[in-house]
Structure formats: C-alpha cells, structure tokens
Motif scaffolding. Structure first.
Motif, short mmCIF file in Angstrom:
data_model
loop_
_atom_site.label_atom_id
_atom_site.label_comp_id
_atom_site.label_asym_id
_atom_site.label_seq_id
_atom_site.Cartn_x
_atom_site.Cartn_y
_atom_site.Cartn_z
N LYS A 155 -2.58 4.61 4.13
CA LYS A 155 -1.62 5.62 3.63
C LYS A 155 -1.49 5.48 2.11
O LYS A 155 -1.55 6.47 1.38
CB LYS A 155 -0.27 5.43 4.32
N VAL B 292 0.49 13.44 2.22
CA VAL B 292 0.04 12.28 3.00
C VAL B 292 1.21 11.91 3.91
O VAL B 292 2.34 11.81 3.46
CB VAL B 292 -0.30 11.08 2.09
N TRP B 293 0.92 11.74 5.21
CA TRP B 293 2.01 11.35 6.10
C TRP B 293 1.52 10.56 7.30
O TRP B 293 0.32 10.55 7.58
CB TRP B 293 2.83 12.57 6.55
N LEU B 294 2.47 9.94 7.97
CA LEU B 294 2.18 9.20 9.20
C LEU B 294 2.67 10.03 10.38
O LEU B 294 3.76 10.58 10.34
CB LEU B 294 2.89 7.85 9.19
N VAL C 19 -2.78 8.32 10.55
CA VAL C 19 -2.59 8.47 9.10
C VAL C 19 -3.29 9.76 8.68
O VAL C 19 -4.47 9.95 8.99
CB VAL C 19 -3.20 7.28 8.34
#
Lengths: 457, 457
Positions: free
Chosen positions: B67, B78-80, B260
């Motif tokens: 990440k 960008v993320w989970l 991710v």
C-alpha cells in the motif's frame, strides 16, 4: 506481400511435410522428455570431469569419455580427429585492489582474460583512466593514457531483446582493448565483465593482441560488474585512485587434442553429410555446463534419439564435439579442412552453443530459397513453442564449413539468463534445467530428421 | 480457412493498431528493462518480508508495505479492501520416517498439505498402500485400505509441453486424496509432491475435505519426489514397511485481511475499469517469489511504467493485489462481489500468476470475436518474442469477475522451471531473473495500454 505469398505456400503446398512428420516429431519429443540422456551426460561432464580448457588434462578426459559414450550408443563409426590447439593456463588465482590516495585498499574480483600475458611477478599498480569505447582512446591520446591502466566500462545494453546482440555490442572492449590501449602506452587493461547483471563474478573470455610485438603486450583482466561500478564511482570522487593487479597466466606451445566424431552412416545417400555439434572445450572458471557442455550432450542425444525413434537416416548423420572454440576455433577449422580434403558433401550443419535454456527457435545461415524451405516446416515446431525461425548466424564451430551449398543453423534458446553465467565461475550444472535441455535436444533432432528426410531443396 | 481469413484481416485491416503503438510499446519495454522496479520490489517483498500465508503477520506486513509503495507512485487512489480469510498454521516442522520390518528407520522429507488436520500428538504409524489414482481406491476397497496410510504416487506427466497441464493432470491426488481415502478407513495420506523433477523438496498446496465430518478427517502430507521414489521401491521389496508421520498444523477461525488496490482514474471513460494483478499471499515454505510475488510486483510496475511512458489512460486502470488465492480465493471473490455491488463495468482483467519467467504469451478467456481483436495485436508483441496468444484460462483471482462482458487474460511465462519451485522451500528470490521479470511487466503493460486505448470491440 512476400510474407503473404509465403503463407499461401503453406496453405496450398501442404505437402511440404506429411502427417507422419508430426507423429515422428511428437515421438522424438516424448522420448527426449521421458527418456533423454542429455542431462545425465551433462551431469557427468560437468561434475565428474569439470572445466575443459583447451590443452588441459580435463579436456583430454572429456575427449576420452565422450568417445566412450558415443561408442556405447552403437553408432556406425566413432573416431577422434587430431588437431593442434593453443594451451593457455591461468596459473594461481588473480589478485587485485583499488588503492585510494589515503592508502586504503579495497580488494576487487578480477580474472585474467584468455590469451592475456601475466603481469610482472609483483603485479602492476597505476592510476586508472576510465573509457567507454575503443574510439575514446584516440580522443584521449597518449598524454592521458601513458603509464596508466585503462578501465573499459561500457555496459552491455539492457534494452535489447536478444542478449547476444548486447554482447556483440560490448565485447570489442574485451577482445581488442589491450591491443589498442598498448598503442598509447597503457600498462594494463581492466574490462567490465560481459554480464547484464550486477554481481560479483568476473567473466573471462578470449582477447587477442593482433600484431602487437611480444614486448609491448600488456596484461588484461575482467572485473565483476559490481566492482566495475565501484571503481567508476571511486574515480568520479577521486581520479587519482590507483589500481593494482597481479596475474601469472601463461601461453604455452600448442598441444595435440581432438575433435570427437560419431556417425550413423546413411542408408540411401551415405556421401551426403549432416552435422550436429557443440564445442567440448570450455573456460576454466566454472564447469562449462551452459557453454557448451549443454550443446555437446544435446548433440550426442540427437543421434541416440534418432535411433530410439526408429529412424534410419538416408544421409550420414554426424555428431561432432569440436575442440577449442573458446580460444582458437582450431577444431572447427580442422573439421572443415578435412571435410574439404576428402570432398565430403555437407548439406546441413546445426550447432548448439547458446546455452541449455528453453529453445525458442533456430537461426539459419543460408540462401533465401533455402530459408523458404525451412519456413515451411515451422508449423511442425509450433506445438513445441519453437516459434522463431530467422536468417542470421549459426555457430562458430560450423562456420568454416560454409561453402555456398551447406545450410548452417544454430539452436536459439532463450537468452535472458545466458550472460549471467557465460565464462564465469557460476556456469555450473545446477543452473541447467533438465526439461529445457531435453527440449533443445528434441528440437535439434526434429530439424535433423527433416533435413535427412527431405534434403536441401 | 478461418485462419487464412484472419491473416487477410491483418494485412488489409492494418489500422487494427498504429505505428505509434509500436513506438509506445518499444518505449514501455525500454523503460522496463532499463528502469523497471519489479525486481527491486520483489527483493523487498521476498527477502525483507518473506512468506505471506493468509492470516499471518507477514501477510499483513505485505499489505501495509505494498500500500505504501503504491502511494509513493502518486496514483489517483490507493486503498485496502477488507476481506475475511482462512487462517491455517503449519506449526512445528513435520517429521516422518519409513520403518522396515526389521525396525530400521529412514527419515524422509514431508510437509503438511494446506488445510490438513494434524496427526495425533504422537504421530501416526501404519502400513502403506501405494495407489496411482482416486479410482484405484474403489478397486482396492476397504479391505485393502482400512487402517493404512494411502500413498498417492502418480507422477506429473513429463511429456506435456505446458507443465501446468501436467500439474492439472496430477493434482487431484493432493486436493481430494484424503477426502476419498478416508471413506475406506485410511488413517493418513501421503502424496507425491507436484514436481516434475526428482529432488528433496516436499511441495505443499491446498487440499480439502469436502463434506467429510470433522471426526473422520485424516491428515495429509506431501513427500518429496526423491522420497516418493524411495518409498515406492521399498514397498516393492517389502509390502509390510510402515510409515510414520507427525504434524501439528491447525485451522483457526477466519481473520480480517485485505486486498490492496491502486488506481489511475481514466481521463475519458473513468467508469470503465481495467484490472491488472497477482496474489499477495503465498505458501509458507519459501518466500513466494515466483508464486506470486512476481505477479504482484509486475502488476505494480504496470501502472508505474504507464506513468513513466507518459501514457494518460482513458479508462481507469487498477492494480489489485489479491489476498488468499492459495487457500480460499477470498480476495478474488470479494473484489468481484464489491465490483458487482457498485455496478463497476470491468472491460479487461489480466493476472500474472504463473511465475516470473520469460513471457511467452497470453491466454484469453473471452468470446471468439474478442479473441480476434487481440490476434490483430499479436504482431506488436512478436519483436519481443511473445508469440503465443491462445484461448484458455486466465487467473484464479480474476475468474470471479467473469460475466460475459469482461475479457480475462493471463500472462503465460515459460513453464519449464515453474514446478521445480512451486509451493516449496526453494520458491525464493534467487530463482527469479531480473530481465525475465521485467519482460513480463513490459508485456503486461503493453497489453493494458492497447485495451485502454482501443477498448473491447
């Protein structure tokens, strides 16, 4: 448009090969993958015999052992072909360091280049001039070079797909660096290893002095890519750093050695010859598994696989294990010389000398018409992911056979890993994959089968 | 004839791609080979983080680190993506031996199969029955199996060109061996490792018990191919030899983990998505370099290479590092579930999960019409020796996206070495070649570039 016509030829001229050919080639591949012997032979050649520099005891052990193995195959003839070869010996391990202006020393990994002279017995120490091409020497001139060690540091180009092209584009530094640098009074030459990877292995390989008088020859060594980067960085910080190296390699008088030859005599056209081969000599740092133990044992297995597949060749098929490719090519020249003396008609010769990796195709040194013939066979190889048929070079050892009639070809394996190992201490058996080696032997056998069956049109 | 028509399409329909595409793809390859980041990332993922089994601390470290690396690229988002995953733990190292009727013991290399239960705390020892297929169990019946350890010893087939087909043809023994053997009262299962090579590494991988009641589940382990050969030889000499093994692996409750995801938002069609990815989890014996650290870092580099090549995607390009491919596929399912919930239109998804070896082609899971579109692009890849465009599977993680509209694809690297390392302690960074990895990243980037530019016709 030419390409389109060729494609038509394929669809219309369907009799360029037969259904049977597909079956025979399938059988060859099945046999190689399930009952191949190239890997077992390579294990022995690499790990029981080892490095096989021309003129060494090991080279002679390899000659005797491969002759015996070929005899065990029940070929029609097996013999040794005498050839005088150069004998160059590395001597004790080289030693080198960089010395800073404050006197600190950093040891670096080098190896003498093949055919190089020794340093003076106590070594040579001098300031260093970094250059990136032979041309640059002329620009710098004697005033910048005399009394120094010339450091050739042009890397192999990373962006080329075929790493042999990257090699060709850089290897002039190794081959001619010392000869050219000596003209300007250099006292030694250090060459960045021919290696696309950054690591600690120095890579040897041949160099030559040309007409340089004996007393003007300067010692030449390769330095690992990591240490080339280090030396270059240090020179940028302080151009007065010195380089020391010591090597006691020596060129002896030529000695007797041999090409190893085995033959299945043709049933219909015994006077037409097909050659498949590799070179039995290797450099002395690793065990010569990829260069070119692989090509030798694949070539030996071609004759065995033909026999196991029940193929009775119409033409005479020879396996030739050439001696002295690395530092003289004497074996290749001798074989061609004798063939010419005897008036032997060679129609096809195939060399494997690009490593034992997954086969991707073949290159052919032949006329356009002859190339069209093999293009018709290409579909037979596509199920085996052998896609790339190109016109180009073949192999160093078979090159001397060229006479305008023979088709010369080289196996083209995947090249990406080859120069990680080439001429270095890590050219060893563990880096050869059994299946990849066997696939190469099968592809070679299939091509020999087709040339034997159809001849050259 | 269909093939001929396609070929005409290529020559006539020359506007299937433009001269510019050749240049852009050249630039992508040059950048990957001279300034790629996949190898450096893989070095960190493999050697600083290491094995990343779902639910492990290392898997979470890999989530956080990738990440951060994606954030450093300056992507638009960008993320989970949270996902619950199974947590299976191997416990202490397994121990096994063969015991002859005279009481002599020979230690052998085994590893518990993923999802297997433990043996009793003191291990299990029993006579062995060797079988070669699940069907053979039925033939043997309870009288030959009850109370014994079933030894599945059918090797992967050596004669197939694509070793994934050899794998598919043998892996039923690993996946269902224990489930089936328990029906006949077996007390344990030992499976020959899914490995084409004879060596000492046991290869793990998932198995499942299906509906087998908890108290009837028997422990299952893989044995190295060398020791499978040994055990088989000993059984031929004396069918009363016994096998002992002990493993204390355990299945815990599911735990929270994450996919991710990074995105470059499209400039023209931001609501059309292209996915490129691999799976971030790995087995626990090696460091998961080929399976599938390689696919992850190649996929990350696709977005970076697009940026470095000055390409501003029309469509939204996502890199997805899927969690839990190895023993659950929860990440792939979760991603598809959320995409469906949000009504996201995915047009193309590409997975790299077949090792970091030299790319040979792509396989496409799509309609014939869609396949014809990509066949038109094939000439763009030929200079890079990416020859093989086939219809077939894509990748396990992107499979759940399948909806009749999205084109799914898998990178097809050379397969010959893959199963030497797959799921074993030697799936480690040193077996990945930098250039081969970078060539894969470049091929993937080129394909993503084309789908972004032209969409799916």
């Amino acid at each position: 448009m030419k390409r389109l016509i060729l494609l038509f030829t394929f669809f219309i001229g369907i009799n360029a090969f037969s259904q049977t050919d597909e079956e025979v080639i399938k059988s060859i591949y099945d046999t190689s993958l399930s009952n191949g012997k190239s890997y077992e032979w390579l294990d022995h050649l690499s790990r029981q015999i080892g490095a096989r520099l021309s003129g060494s005891l090991n080279a002679e052990r390899a000659v005797q052992w491969t002759k015996e193995e070929l005899e065990n195959l029940g070929l029609d003839k097996v013999w040794l072909q005498p050839v005088m070869v150069p004998k160059w010996v590395r001597g004790t391990k080289e030693y080198a360091y960089i010395e800073t202006s404050s006197g600190e020393t950093i040891e670096v990994n080098i190896c003498a280049l093949g055919s190089s002279v020794a340093t003076p017995a106590l070594g040579v120490k001098a300031k260093v001039i970094e250059v990136h091409s032979l041309d640059e020497l002329n620009t710098l001139g004697r005033e910048n070079i005399e009394g120094k060690i010339v450091f050739f540091n042009r890397p192999m180009k990373a962006t080329l797909m075929n790493t042999f092209n990257s090699y060709s584009g850089a290897v002039d530094q190794r081959g001619s660096g010392a000869k050219e640098a000596s003209k300007f009074g250099a006292v030694g030459v250090i060459v960045r290893s021919m290696n696309l990877r950054l690591d600690d292995y120095p890579h040897t390989g041949n160099m030559n002095y040309g007409n340089t008088p004996l007393n003007q020859r300067i010692p030449a060594a390769a330095i690992s890519t990591n240490h080339a980067e280090l030396l270059s960085s240090m020179l940028k910080l302080d151009s007065t750093v010195e380089f020391y190296f010591k090597q006691n390699c020596k060129q002896y008088n030529d000695v007797l050695s041999h090409n190893v030859i085995g033959e299945i005599t043709g049933s219909e056209f015994p006077d037409e010859y097909i050659v498949v081969g590799g070179h039995l000599d290797s450099w002395d740092l690793g065990d010569g598994s990829h260069d070119d133990g692989a090509g030798c044992t694949q070539s030996m297995d071609v004759l065995r696989l033909l026999k196991l597949s029940g193929i009775k060749p119409k033409r005479s098929i020879r396996v030739v294990l050439f001696m002295n490719e690395e530092n003289g090519l004497r074996g290749g020249r001798k074989y061609a010389e004798i063939a010419k003396q005897k008036g032997e008609k060679h129609i096809f010769a195939l060399e494997s000398d690009s490593g034992g990796f997954t086969p991707r195709g073949f290159s052919f040194d032949c006329s356009n018409e002859e190339f069209n013939q093999v293009l018709n066979w290409k579909p037979l190889f596509e199920p085996y992911l052998v896609h790339s048929f190109v016109q180009g070079g073949s192999g160093a050892d078979i090159g001397p056979l060229k006479d305008g009639n023979v088709v010369l070809a080289g196996l083209r394996p995947d090249t990406q890993r080859y120069f990680d190992h080439h001429h270095a201490a890590n050219d060893t058996f563990e880096y050869v994959n059994k299946r990849e080696l066997e696939l190469g032997a099968a592809a070679m056998t299939a091509l020999v089968y087709l040339y034997d069956k159809y001849g050259v049109k």
